[in-house]
Scaffold this active site. Structure first.
Site, PDB file in Angstrom:
ATOM      1  N   GLN A 170     -36.448  -1.858  -6.574  1.00  0.00           N
ATOM      2  CA  GLN A 170     -35.533  -2.881  -7.073  1.00  0.00           C
ATOM      3  C   GLN A 170     -34.108  -2.575  -6.621  1.00  0.00           C
ATOM      4  O   GLN A 170     -33.171  -3.280  -6.989  1.00  0.00           O
ATOM      5  CB  GLN A 170     -35.552  -2.897  -8.611  1.00  0.00           C
ATOM      6  CG  GLN A 170     -36.864  -3.326  -9.223  1.00  0.00           C
ATOM      7  CD  GLN A 170     -36.930  -3.073 -10.722  1.00  0.00           C
ATOM      8  OE1 GLN A 170     -37.847  -2.426 -11.195  1.00  0.00           O
ATOM      9  NE2 GLN A 170     -35.969  -3.580 -11.481  1.00  0.00           N
ATOM     10  N   GLU A 205     -36.333   0.628 -10.538  1.00  0.00           N
ATOM     11  CA  GLU A 205     -34.867   0.543 -10.432  1.00  0.00           C
ATOM     12  C   GLU A 205     -34.303   1.840  -9.851  1.00  0.00           C
ATOM     13  O   GLU A 205     -33.362   1.820  -9.083  1.00  0.00           O
ATOM     14  CB  GLU A 205     -34.257   0.247 -11.813  1.00  0.00           C
ATOM     15  CG  GLU A 205     -32.747   0.035 -11.761  1.00  0.00           C
ATOM     16  CD  GLU A 205     -32.130  -0.431 -13.078  1.00  0.00           C
ATOM     17  OE1 GLU A 205     -32.829  -1.085 -13.871  1.00  0.00           O
ATOM     18  OE2 GLU A 205     -30.945  -0.138 -13.298  1.00  0.00           O
ATOM     19  N   ARG A 283     -26.770   0.640 -23.839  1.00  0.00           N
ATOM     20  CA  ARG A 283     -27.279  -0.685 -24.197  1.00  0.00           C
ATOM     21  C   ARG A 283     -27.880  -0.667 -25.600  1.00  0.00           C
ATOM     22  O   ARG A 283     -27.715  -1.614 -26.370  1.00  0.00           O
ATOM     23  CB  ARG A 283     -28.299  -1.170 -23.166  1.00  0.00           C
ATOM     24  CG  ARG A 283     -28.841  -2.559 -23.428  1.00  0.00           C
ATOM     25  CD  ARG A 283     -29.628  -3.103 -22.248  1.00  0.00           C
ATOM     26  NE  ARG A 283     -28.760  -3.510 -21.157  1.00  0.00           N
ATOM     27  CZ  ARG A 283     -28.094  -4.666 -21.093  1.00  0.00           C
ATOM     28  NH1 ARG A 283     -28.226  -5.555 -22.050  1.00  0.00           N
ATOM     29  NH2 ARG A 283     -27.304  -4.939 -20.081  1.00  0.00           N
ATOM     30  N   ARG A 315     -37.874  -3.109 -18.652  1.00  0.00           N
ATOM     31  CA  ARG A 315     -37.511  -4.422 -19.194  1.00  0.00           C
ATOM     32  C   ARG A 315     -36.924  -4.341 -20.610  1.00  0.00           C
ATOM     33  O   ARG A 315     -37.649  -4.050 -21.568  1.00  0.00           O
ATOM     34  CB  ARG A 315     -38.769  -5.296 -19.190  1.00  0.00           C
ATOM     35  CG  ARG A 315     -38.488  -6.778 -19.172  1.00  0.00           C
ATOM     36  CD  ARG A 315     -39.793  -7.511 -18.928  1.00  0.00           C
ATOM     37  NE  ARG A 315     -39.570  -8.927 -18.639  1.00  0.00           N
ATOM     38  CZ  ARG A 315     -40.523  -9.730 -18.191  1.00  0.00           C
ATOM     39  NH1 ARG A 315     -41.744  -9.280 -17.987  1.00  0.00           N
ATOM     40  NH2 ARG A 315     -40.262 -10.988 -17.951  1.00  0.00           N
ATOM     41  N   PHE A 317     -34.403  -2.189 -21.470  1.00  0.00           N
ATOM     42  CA  PHE A 317     -33.450  -1.121 -21.182  1.00  0.00           C
ATOM     43  C   PHE A 317     -32.699  -0.652 -22.431  1.00  0.00           C
ATOM     44  O   PHE A 317     -31.485  -0.620 -22.450  1.00  0.00           O
ATOM     45  CB  PHE A 317     -32.467  -1.664 -20.134  1.00  0.00           C
ATOM     46  CG  PHE A 317     -31.763  -0.635 -19.292  1.00  0.00           C
ATOM     47  CD1 PHE A 317     -32.387  -0.081 -18.186  1.00  0.00           C
ATOM     48  CD2 PHE A 317     -30.468  -0.248 -19.584  1.00  0.00           C
ATOM     49  CE1 PHE A 317     -31.710   0.838 -17.386  1.00  0.00           C
ATOM     50  CE2 PHE A 317     -29.790   0.678 -18.789  1.00  0.00           C
ATOM     51  CZ  PHE A 317     -30.418   1.216 -17.686  1.00  0.00           C
ATOM     52  N   THR A 413     -23.959  -2.517 -18.207  1.00  0.00           N
ATOM     53  CA  THR A 413     -22.919  -1.840 -18.981  1.00  0.00           C
ATOM     54  C   THR A 413     -21.988  -1.058 -18.051  1.00  0.00           C
ATOM     55  O   THR A 413     -20.844  -0.804 -18.412  1.00  0.00           O
ATOM     56  CB  THR A 413     -23.524  -0.904 -20.048  1.00  0.00           C
ATOM     57  OG1 THR A 413     -24.393   0.037 -19.412  1.00  0.00           O
ATOM     58  CG2 THR A 413     -24.317  -1.697 -21.074  1.00  0.00           C
ATOM     59  N   GLU A 664     -35.341 -10.139 -19.428  1.00  0.00           N
ATOM     60  CA  GLU A 664     -35.577  -9.141 -20.458  1.00  0.00           C
ATOM     61  C   GLU A 664     -35.490  -9.651 -21.896  1.00  0.00           C
ATOM     62  O   GLU A 664     -36.234  -9.165 -22.755  1.00  0.00           O
ATOM     63  CB  GLU A 664     -34.577  -7.990 -20.287  1.00  0.00           C
ATOM     64  CG  GLU A 664     -34.694  -7.279 -18.961  1.00  0.00           C
ATOM     65  CD  GLU A 664     -33.520  -6.364 -18.720  1.00  0.00           C
ATOM     66  OE1 GLU A 664     -32.417  -6.869 -18.443  1.00  0.00           O
ATOM     67  OE2 GLU A 664     -33.694  -5.143 -18.831  1.00  0.00           O
TER      68      GLU A 664
HETATM   69  N1  MTE Z   1     -41.131 -10.609 -13.966  1.00  0.00           N
HETATM   70  C1  MTE Z   1     -42.120 -10.246 -13.125  1.00  0.00           C
HETATM   71  N2  MTE Z   1     -43.095 -11.127 -12.864  1.00  0.00           N
HETATM   72  N3  MTE Z   1     -42.158  -9.012 -12.563  1.00  0.00           N
HETATM   73  C2  MTE Z   1     -41.192  -8.079 -12.828  1.00  0.00           C
HETATM   74  O1  MTE Z   1     -41.246  -6.962 -12.304  1.00  0.00           O
HETATM   75  N4  MTE Z   1     -39.103  -7.557 -14.060  1.00  0.00           N
HETATM   76  C3  MTE Z   1     -38.308  -7.867 -15.240  1.00  0.00           C
HETATM   77  C4  MTE Z   1     -37.975  -9.349 -15.292  1.00  0.00           C
HETATM   78  N5  MTE Z   1     -39.130 -10.150 -15.057  1.00  0.00           N
HETATM   79  C5  MTE Z   1     -40.123  -8.433 -13.715  1.00  0.00           C
HETATM   80  C6  MTE Z   1     -40.132  -9.739 -14.248  1.00  0.00           C
HETATM   81  C7  MTE Z   1     -37.078  -7.111 -15.343  1.00  0.00           C
HETATM   82  S1  MTE Z   1     -37.140  -5.550 -15.942  1.00  0.00           S
HETATM   83  C8  MTE Z   1     -35.867  -7.655 -15.030  1.00  0.00           C
HETATM   84  S2  MTE Z   1     -34.426  -6.803 -15.247  1.00  0.00           S
HETATM   85  C9  MTE Z   1     -35.747  -9.001 -14.474  1.00  0.00           C
HETATM   86  O2  MTE Z   1     -37.012  -9.611 -14.282  1.00  0.00           O
HETATM   87  C10 MTE Z   1     -34.996  -8.887 -13.148  1.00  0.00           C
HETATM   88  O3  MTE Z   1     -34.916 -10.079 -12.472  1.00  0.00           O
HETATM   89  P1  MTE Z   1     -33.822 -11.195 -12.786  1.00  0.00           P
HETATM   90  O4  MTE Z   1     -32.499 -10.491 -12.882  1.00  0.00           O
HETATM   91  O5  MTE Z   1     -33.929 -12.084 -11.626  1.00  0.00           O
HETATM   92  O6  MTE Z   1     -34.199 -11.830 -14.076  1.00  0.00           O
HETATM   93  N1  LUZ Z   2     -29.585  -1.057 -15.452  1.00  0.00           N
HETATM   94  C1  LUZ Z   2     -28.369  -0.491 -15.448  1.00  0.00           C
HETATM   95  C2  LUZ Z   2     -29.957  -1.953 -16.366  1.00  0.00           C
HETATM   96  O1  LUZ Z   2     -28.075   0.336 -14.597  1.00  0.00           O
HETATM   97  N2  LUZ Z   2     -27.478  -0.884 -16.378  1.00  0.00           N
HETATM   98  C3  LUZ Z   2     -27.758  -1.787 -17.340  1.00  0.00           C
HETATM   99  O2  LUZ Z   2     -26.919  -2.104 -18.171  1.00  0.00           O
HETATM  100  C4  LUZ Z   2     -29.056  -2.348 -17.348  1.00  0.00           C
HETATM  101  N3  LUZ Z   2     -29.421  -3.225 -18.286  1.00  0.00           N
HETATM  102  C5  LUZ Z   2     -30.657  -3.711 -18.283  1.00  0.00           C
HETATM  103  C6  LUZ Z   2     -31.542  -3.311 -17.309  1.00  0.00           C
HETATM  104  N4  LUZ Z   2     -31.196  -2.449 -16.357  1.00  0.00           N
HETATM  105 MO1  MOS Z   3     -34.928  -4.482 -15.579  1.00  0.00          MO
HETATM  106  S1  MOS Z   3     -35.313  -2.947 -16.885  1.00  0.00           S
HETATM  107  O1  MOS Z   3     -33.262  -4.379 -15.727  1.00  0.00           O
HETATM  108  O2  MOS Z   3     -35.264  -3.711 -14.115  1.00  0.00           O
END
Ligand code: MTE
Ligand code: LUZ
Ligand code: MOS
Length: 725
Positions: A170, A205, A283, A315, A317, A413, A664
């Site tokens: 990611q 990530e 967070r 997801r 966090f 954050t 999330e």
């Molecule tokens: N949805 C799917 N299908 N697969 C994924 O890996 N990751 C989640 C969410 N939805 C994920 C998902 C997480 S942890 C985050 S932070 C967001 O998607 C990231 O994408 P966005 O910023 O475009 O919402």
């Molecule tokens: N990652 C990060 C995150 O580095 N900072 C954040 O605040 C955060 N929040 C949600 C998911 N990933």
């Molecule tokens: Mo989502 S935990 O911010 O990859």
């Protein structure tokens, strides 16, 4: 991806000890294995062997003197095939001298083992006078991301010190940066490319980065492409999970049962390195209020350093963890003062214009409105009454219902991460190549970005294509995380469109078709490429001073879940769940509904069936789908309704087309299933002579549910269930 010419496979040599000094490493048997090319360890790192995902560089790529967890990477065997590499890796003999280790939060507290950065938010005076004070403790476990595609990396050494990395990450930018540092090269020699992920959920990530570094080191020395894809057992054991939490809380009420003060200490299990854990804690501290106004707050967060895999983003966090602690104190206090759950929550909701404990004013605060819409739509009051009737008739099956709200702050954050870039190339035939900083992992980001671009350029969707995410197309991109990728990359795409539109304005004014516009502009030597950029405005929270804006805005929602629990076995069925959310003006409602459903089910799994357990020696016990239970088809609510808040304004929302982050925020709402189970148990306990409040650690596995029933069978067989941390 098809095998590249001359490709090799890398298999990791892993620590079998939780904490130990490495005495010797004997690779002779492994290297004698036919098909094995080499072994590389810490002495073979051309550049820096140390890195860190966020605030601390406290991780070695290859362990040098000591290992700090079972599964820590000591070296890599490079061979002709996966089977050979893995077989040979098992033949590397390592001698250790064991050192003392800690596995759980409690053990870490006792051993004073913390990451040396305590975070806190303090507002008002927590020693303010309160009519009543309640104390308690909430424990919740970790969670494996369980993306369908495990961590995978392919590195191609292109000669001339250039490396191309294909990684399931990611975070292409940080992969590029850390690989450059580890190889001792500059970032402009390294390109990281991501087509798409078979799921990331936060687990990619930061935790793909060590794998990318190791395969890069192997490719550096062998001058050949090297690949590694973790198998499921390896992935679960070494790549980190959601941080387990423990929250101690002390809550004060006034004589009318309004919240006055919250004094809380949060602890998370970071694992062996800091990774993103301090950010997770930040967070969490910002979500410990959930949706309730508390004028006086002291929230202190400490990250426990333990000898397990390094825990990481998942997801939510830290948001869901803190929300669980908040809803636990709300639930237990309502029980202790004998007020209905709903009444106690509703009378303590934030109101428009009030400020949070981190001093952020709530604007377009529609949570109460959406909550009451849901309460009505889901027929909550009538169903609650029907459940009471059912429970009077039914001895061994009890039903329960819950109505749980949430708010989730959108922004990283860490201030600097709140930026994004995009690149648009328009080719002479009118087709558009779009690139942006975000990664597609199933969340529909590319679809939304194509929509934003099509709207921006006023052209059909099928004229726009996204090939991949790549550090050589968009530089310095933040991780695709924090649910902010559509917001941020969307604005960067829009910026690129605006630049191009300005240059094409004269042609559009002539009423030409898109193809004609592009054709004429090309022959007039107009630049048909643009680099868009966006930085999220207004942010700048100062920790300690408790000033400045922490989040750009909030996504909010609520869920109702109804369950039936079999008191004899501890199993349960989800009869119905309803979710109502505010997503602003959704760019793509179909995608957003899918995101709500997926996040809800993940939150449900986390709080019910998914339990990570460790042997006392630090080895992960729940290492595969055989003994780690993610939700299956029959776990999905039998009736599952998703809706959006109706009749609400978004004056203060300054995002692209006023849409809101969705990825999330709904995850926590899946725990409404846990709270419904708890409610069913409350009825059972009343009947079994245990009226009043009780604690139920998460996840609510069948064992925990069974033991909480409070009947004579459970009482006579009481054994404290081992905590999930
Ligand atoms: N949805 C799917 N299908 N697969 C994924 O890996 N990751 C989640 C969410 N939805 C994920 C998902 C997480 S942890 C985050 S932070 C967001 O998607 C990231 O994408 P966005 O910023 O475009 O919402
Ligand atoms: N990652 C990060 C995150 O580095 N900072 C954040 O605040 C955060 N929040 C949600 C998911 N990933
Ligand atoms: Mo989502 S935990 O911010 O990859």
């Amino acid at each position: 991806m098809p095998t590249l010419h001359n490709e090799l496979y890398g298999a990791m040599v892993l620590s079998s000890r939780a904490h130990a000094k490495i005495v010797s490493i004997d690779t002779s048997a492994a290297l004698a294995h036919p098909g094995v090319k080499a072994y590389y360890g810490h002495k073979d790192v051309p550049g820096n062997n140390v890195w860190g995902a966020a605030m601390f560089d406290d991780e070695e790529i290859f362990a040098s003197e000591e290992v700090h967890c079972v599964g820590q990477i000591i070296g890599v065997i490079v061979a002709d095939s996966q089977v050979i590499a893995q077989e040979a890796a098992r033949k590397v003999k390592i001698e250790y001298i064991d050192l003392p280790h800690v596995v759980t939060i409690d053990e870490a507290i006792a051993a004073d083992s913390f990451i040396p950065l305590t975070k806190s938010i303090v507002k008002g005076d927590v020693d303010a006078k309160c009519a009543k004070v309640f104390e308690g403790q909430t424990r919740l476990g970790g969670q494996e991301q369980f993306y369908l595609e495990t961590q995978v990396v392919l590195v191609n050494n292109k000669g001339e010190s250039e490396f191309e990395i294909y990684a399931s990450t990611q975070n292409a930018n940080e992969t590029q940066a850390v690989v450059a540092s580890v190889l001792g090269l500059s970032a402009n020699k390294i390109a990281c490319k991501v087509k798409r992920l078979g799921g990331g959920f936060g687990g990619k990530e930061s935790r793909t980065i060590p794998l990318a570094c190791i395969m890069s080191i192997a490719s550096y020395h062998t001058k050949r492409p090297v690949r590694c894809m973790l198998d499921r057992n390896e992935d679960m054991a070494i790549s980190g999970q959601r941080n387990p939490f423990m929250g101690k809380w002390k809550v004060g009420l006034d004589e009318n049962n309004k919240l006055v003060a919250l004094d809380t200490e949060l602890y998370l299990n970071a694992g062996w390195s800091s990774d993103l854990s301090v950010a997770v804690m930040e967070r969490a501290l910002g979500h410990i209020d959930n949706v309730y106004y508390i004028p006086n707050v002291r929230a202190v967060g400490r990250c426990c350093r333990t000898n397990i895999h390094s825990n990481t983003a998942f997801r939510g966090f830290g948001g869901p963890q803190a929300n669980v602690i908040a809803e636990t104190y709300m639930t237990e206090i309502a029980e202790r003062i004998g007020m209905s759950q709903e009444q106690f929550r509703e009378m303590n909701f934030y109101k428009e214009g009030q400020t949070t404990h981190f001093n952020q004013e709530l604007k377009d605060w529609h949570l109460p409105k959406g909550y009451f819409q849901l309460k009505e739509k889901s027929n909550f009051d009538a169903r609650k009454a029907a459940i009471e009737e059912f429970n009077k008739q039914s001895k061994w099956r009890k039903r329960g219902i819950s109505l749980i709200p949430t708010k989730y702050g959108i922004s990283f954050t860490a201030l600097h991460l709140n930026q994004a870039g995009a690149m648009i190339h328009i080719y002479h035939d009118g087709s558009v190549l779009l690139s942006h900083g975000g990664v597609e992992m199933g969340q529909g980001l590319h679809t939304k970005m194509i929509q934003v671009c099509a709207e921006g350029l006023q052209i059909p969707l099928d004229m726009i294509h996204i090939v991949e995410t790549s550090t050589d197309k968009v530089a310095n991109a933040s991780p695709t995380a924090a649910s902010a990728s559509s917001d941020m990359n969307g604005m960067a795409v829009k910026d690129a469109c605006d630049q191009i539109n300005e240059r094409l304005e004269a042609y559009r004014a002539k009423g030409l078709s898109w193809k004609e516009i592009v054709h004429h502009a090309y022959f007039d030597r107009v630049n048909l490429s643009a680099n868009g950029f966006y930085k999220v405005p207004d942010l700048g929270y100062k920790w300690g001073e408790n000033k400045g804006q922490l989040f750009f805005y909030f996504t909010m929602g609520a869920a109702v879940s109804e369950v039936e629990v079999d008191l004899l076995t501890g199993s349960h069925t989800v009869i119905r769940s309803d979710v109502n959310m505010d997503l602003g003006r959704s760019i793509n409602p179909s995608i957003d509904i899918g995101q709500i459903e997926g996040a809800f089910i993940q939150g449900m799994g986390w709080s019910t069936t998914e339990e990570s357990l460790y042997f006392p020696n630090g080895r992960l016990f729940t290492q595969g789908p055989g003994n780690y239970k993610i939700p299956g088809f029959q776990c999905i609510p039998q009736e599952f309704n998703i809706s959006f808040f109706e009749d609400v304004t978004h004056e203060s929302v300054k995002t692209v087309y006023k849409s809101k982050g969705v990825g999330e925020p709904p995850l926590f709402l899946g725990t409404s299933v846990y709270f419904a189970i708890r409610n069913a148990l409350w009825y059972a306990r009343q009947e079994n002579g245990h009226p009043g409040s009780f604690s139920l650690s998460l996840p609510a596995t069948p064992e925990r549910i069974r033991m909480a029933v409070g009947d004579s069978i459970a009482e006579s067989s009481k054994l404290e269930a081992k905590q999930g941390e």
